[in-house]
Write a protein that holds these residues in place. Structure first.
Motif, mmCIF file in Angstrom:
data_model
loop_
_atom_site.group_PDB
_atom_site.id
_atom_site.type_symbol
_atom_site.label_atom_id
_atom_site.label_comp_id
_atom_site.label_asym_id
_atom_site.label_seq_id
_atom_site.Cartn_x
_atom_site.Cartn_y
_atom_site.Cartn_z
ATOM 1 N N GLY A 1 40.284 -6.769 18.927
ATOM 2 C CA GLY A 1 39.691 -5.474 19.250
ATOM 3 C C GLY A 1 38.180 -5.488 19.291
ATOM 4 N N GLN A 2 37.580 -6.661 19.477
ATOM 5 C CA GLN A 2 36.119 -6.738 19.542
ATOM 6 C C GLN A 2 35.657 -6.723 20.990
ATOM 7 O OE1 GLN A 2 34.325 -6.644 16.802
ATOM 8 N NE2 GLN A 2 36.176 -6.743 15.552
ATOM 9 N N GLU A 3 34.563 -6.043 21.228
ATOM 10 C CA GLU A 3 34.015 -6.014 22.591
ATOM 11 C C GLU A 3 32.778 -6.880 22.671
ATOM 12 O OE1 GLU A 3 33.233 -2.192 24.267
ATOM 13 O OE2 GLU A 3 35.197 -1.442 23.631
ATOM 14 N N ALA A 4 32.674 -7.582 23.768
ATOM 15 C CA ALA A 4 31.455 -8.366 24.001
ATOM 16 C C ALA A 4 31.129 -8.266 25.485
ATOM 17 C CB ALA A 4 31.662 -9.816 23.612
ATOM 18 N N ARG A 5 29.856 -8.225 25.795
ATOM 19 C CA ARG A 5 29.443 -8.262 27.203
ATOM 20 C C ARG A 5 29.525 -9.708 27.665
ATOM 21 N NH1 ARG A 5 24.411 -8.671 29.729
ATOM 22 N NH2 ARG A 5 23.270 -8.550 27.774
ATOM 23 N N LEU A 6 30.299 -9.918 28.720
ATOM 24 C CA LEU A 6 30.463 -11.278 29.218
ATOM 25 C C LEU A 6 29.335 -11.593 30.189
ATOM 26 C CD1 LEU A 6 34.319 -11.515 29.945
ATOM 27 C CD2 LEU A 6 33.076 -11.817 27.802
ATOM 28 N N VAL A 7 28.672 -12.691 29.938
ATOM 29 C CA VAL A 7 27.578 -13.115 30.814
ATOM 30 C C VAL A 7 27.988 -14.419 31.490
ATOM 31 C CG1 VAL A 7 25.191 -13.938 30.853
ATOM 32 C CG2 VAL A 7 25.825 -12.017 29.390
ATOM 33 N N ASP A 8 27.834 -14.456 32.789
ATOM 34 C CA ASP A 8 28.196 -15.658 33.550
ATOM 35 C C ASP A 8 27.207 -16.783 33.230
ATOM 36 O OD1 ASP A 8 28.827 -17.615 35.334
ATOM 37 O OD2 ASP A 8 28.250 -16.490 37.120
ATOM 38 N N SER A 9 27.678 -17.731 32.461
ATOM 39 C CA SER A 9 26.773 -18.795 31.990
ATOM 40 C C SER A 9 26.315 -19.717 33.115
ATOM 41 C CB SER A 9 27.471 -19.637 30.926
ATOM 42 O OG SER A 9 28.591 -20.303 31.488
ATOM 43 N N GLN A 10 27.014 -19.672 34.234
ATOM 44 C CA GLN A 10 26.703 -20.620 35.299
ATOM 45 C C GLN A 10 25.650 -20.104 36.288
ATOM 46 O OE1 GLN A 10 28.258 -23.819 35.013
ATOM 47 N NE2 GLN A 10 28.532 -22.721 33.085
ATOM 48 N N SER A 11 25.267 -18.838 36.147
ATOM 49 C CA SER A 11 24.280 -18.331 37.095
ATOM 50 C C SER A 11 22.929 -18.996 36.823
ATOM 51 C CB SER A 11 24.161 -16.798 36.996
ATOM 52 O OG SER A 11 23.431 -16.470 35.851
ATOM 53 N N PRO A 12 22.162 -19.260 37.884
ATOM 54 C CA PRO A 12 20.908 -20.006 37.702
ATOM 55 C C PRO A 12 19.952 -19.335 36.716
ATOM 56 C CG PRO A 12 21.424 -19.718 40.038
ATOM 57 C CD PRO A 12 22.430 -18.920 39.273
ATOM 58 N N GLU A 13 19.969 -18.002 36.676
ATOM 59 C CA GLU A 13 19.017 -17.361 35.752
ATOM 60 C C GLU A 13 19.510 -17.395 34.305
ATOM 61 O OE1 GLU A 13 21.294 -13.961 37.784
ATOM 62 O OE2 GLU A 13 20.489 -15.918 38.318
ATOM 63 N N GLN A 14 20.850 -17.443 34.086
ATOM 64 C CA GLN A 14 21.373 -17.440 32.715
ATOM 65 C C GLN A 14 21.463 -18.825 32.093
ATOM 66 O OE1 GLN A 14 21.737 -14.982 30.743
ATOM 67 N NE2 GLN A 14 21.474 -13.318 32.199
ATOM 68 N N ARG A 15 21.622 -19.845 32.904
ATOM 69 C CA ARG A 15 21.785 -21.211 32.348
ATOM 70 C C ARG A 15 20.679 -21.573 31.357
ATOM 71 N NH1 ARG A 15 25.705 -24.689 33.887
ATOM 72 N NH2 ARG A 15 24.746 -26.548 33.032
ATOM 73 N N PRO A 16 19.408 -21.396 31.737
ATOM 74 C CA PRO A 16 18.366 -21.757 30.755
ATOM 75 C C PRO A 16 18.380 -20.862 29.518
ATOM 76 C CG PRO A 16 17.401 -20.900 32.814
ATOM 77 C CD PRO A 16 18.868 -21.019 33.044
ATOM 78 N N VAL A 17 18.866 -19.635 29.666
ATOM 79 C CA VAL A 17 18.853 -18.717 28.514
ATOM 80 C C VAL A 17 19.777 -19.238 27.422
ATOM 81 C CG1 VAL A 17 19.370 -16.361 27.739
ATOM 82 C CG2 VAL A 17 18.362 -16.733 30.018
ATOM 83 N N TRP A 18 21.067 -19.501 27.757
ATOM 84 C CA TRP A 18 21.991 -19.932 26.696
ATOM 85 C C TRP A 18 21.763 -21.390 26.306
ATOM 86 C CZ3 TRP A 18 25.379 -23.882 27.727
ATOM 87 C CH2 TRP A 18 25.732 -24.102 29.067
ATOM 88 N N GLN A 19 21.257 -22.178 27.244
ATOM 89 C CA GLN A 19 21.017 -23.581 26.889
ATOM 90 C C GLN A 19 19.887 -23.699 25.864
ATOM 91 O OE1 GLN A 19 20.748 -25.959 30.465
ATOM 92 N NE2 GLN A 19 22.967 -26.198 30.479
ATOM 93 N N ALA A 20 18.987 -22.726 25.896
ATOM 94 C CA ALA A 20 17.909 -22.725 24.897
ATOM 95 C C ALA A 20 18.430 -22.273 23.537
ATOM 96 C CB ALA A 20 16.781 -21.810 25.357
ATOM 97 N N LEU A 21 19.592 -21.588 23.535
ATOM 98 C CA LEU A 21 20.120 -21.040 22.283
ATOM 99 C C LEU A 21 20.935 -22.055 21.499
ATOM 100 C CD1 LEU A 21 21.392 -17.530 23.497
ATOM 101 C CD2 LEU A 21 19.339 -18.021 22.181
#
Ligand SMILES: N[C@@H](CCC(=O)N[C@@H](CS)C(=O)NCC(=O)O)C(=O)O
Length: 204
Positions: free
Chosen positions: A26-46
């Protein structure tokens, strides 16, 4: 509305099992497409592992699907039974899914994905299917005639539903002799969590 973020990849079995776990608890999370060019560096830095799934809950950052599942299991709507023997069983089957079922199916999926049928290496596919089928003996034995692997929906249901879902999408069926596993998978597919979390491009 939850502020959780899941860096996700729809077809990734580790991400799919986390999506199932989120839904079932029952938990909600916003799903972010990790493969998009703008998101890849964001999660890879995390994450030092440079893999998804990655869950962000406020200032808590959790990578590794099994650690995310354990985090969810600590919350209400648990994904782990209370009896120690059942908790061990749940963790062992989850690990078996990652380390035995996953590599067998990987041979089939990586060979078929994005290639015309004429280019498939059929020997590689056959080897993967055989390894998958051999690996099912243990699971059939562990399940027996029970509804769930540990008497309640828990880690193995998340992990194996994602694996079996991908197997089916890539033409790998559970053989007839494993009636209990076939029926278990049919029950998992009938749960609202399956349709809500399945990768759209594979399972319409
Ligand atoms: N042990 C990791 C494995 C995760 C994993 O291998 N994820 C793959 C996708 S299935 C990945 O992130 N690959 C790198 C990428 O897609 O950039 C876990 O359980 O979270």
């Amino acid at each position: 509305m939850s502020s959780w973020i899941l860096y996700d990849k729809p077809e990734c079995p580790f991400c799919w099992k986390v999506r199932l776990a989120l839904y079932e608890t029952g938990q909600e999370a916003r799903l972010v497409d990790s493969q998009s060019p703008e998101q890849r560096p964001v999660w890879q830095a995390l994450t030092p592992k440079k893999t998804v799934p990655v869950l962000v809950d406020g200032d808590r950052l959790i990578y590794e699907s099994n650690v995310i599942l354990e985090y969810l299991a600590d919350l209400p709507g648990t994904l782990l039974p209370t009896a120690p023997a059942d908790r061990i069983k749940a963790r062992l089957i989850n690990s078996y899914s990652d380390t035995v079922i996953g590599p067998a199916l990987r041979e089939v999926i990586f060979e078929k994905r994005g290639k015309p049928e004429s280019e498939w290496d059929r020997a590689r596919i056959q080897a993967g299917v055989e390894a998958f089928e051999q690996a099912l003996d243990y699971l059939a034995d562990q399940l027996g005639n029970s509804e769930f692997f540990t008497g309640q929906y828990s880690l193995p249901e998340c992990a194996l539903t994602a694996r079996f879902g991908l197997a089916e999408a890539y033409g790998v069926a559970i053989p007839e002799r494993f009636t209990n596993l076939q029926e278990w998978f049919a029950r998992m597919k009938a749960r609202p969590s399956y349709r809500a979390t399945a990768p759209r491009q594979l399972i319409g």
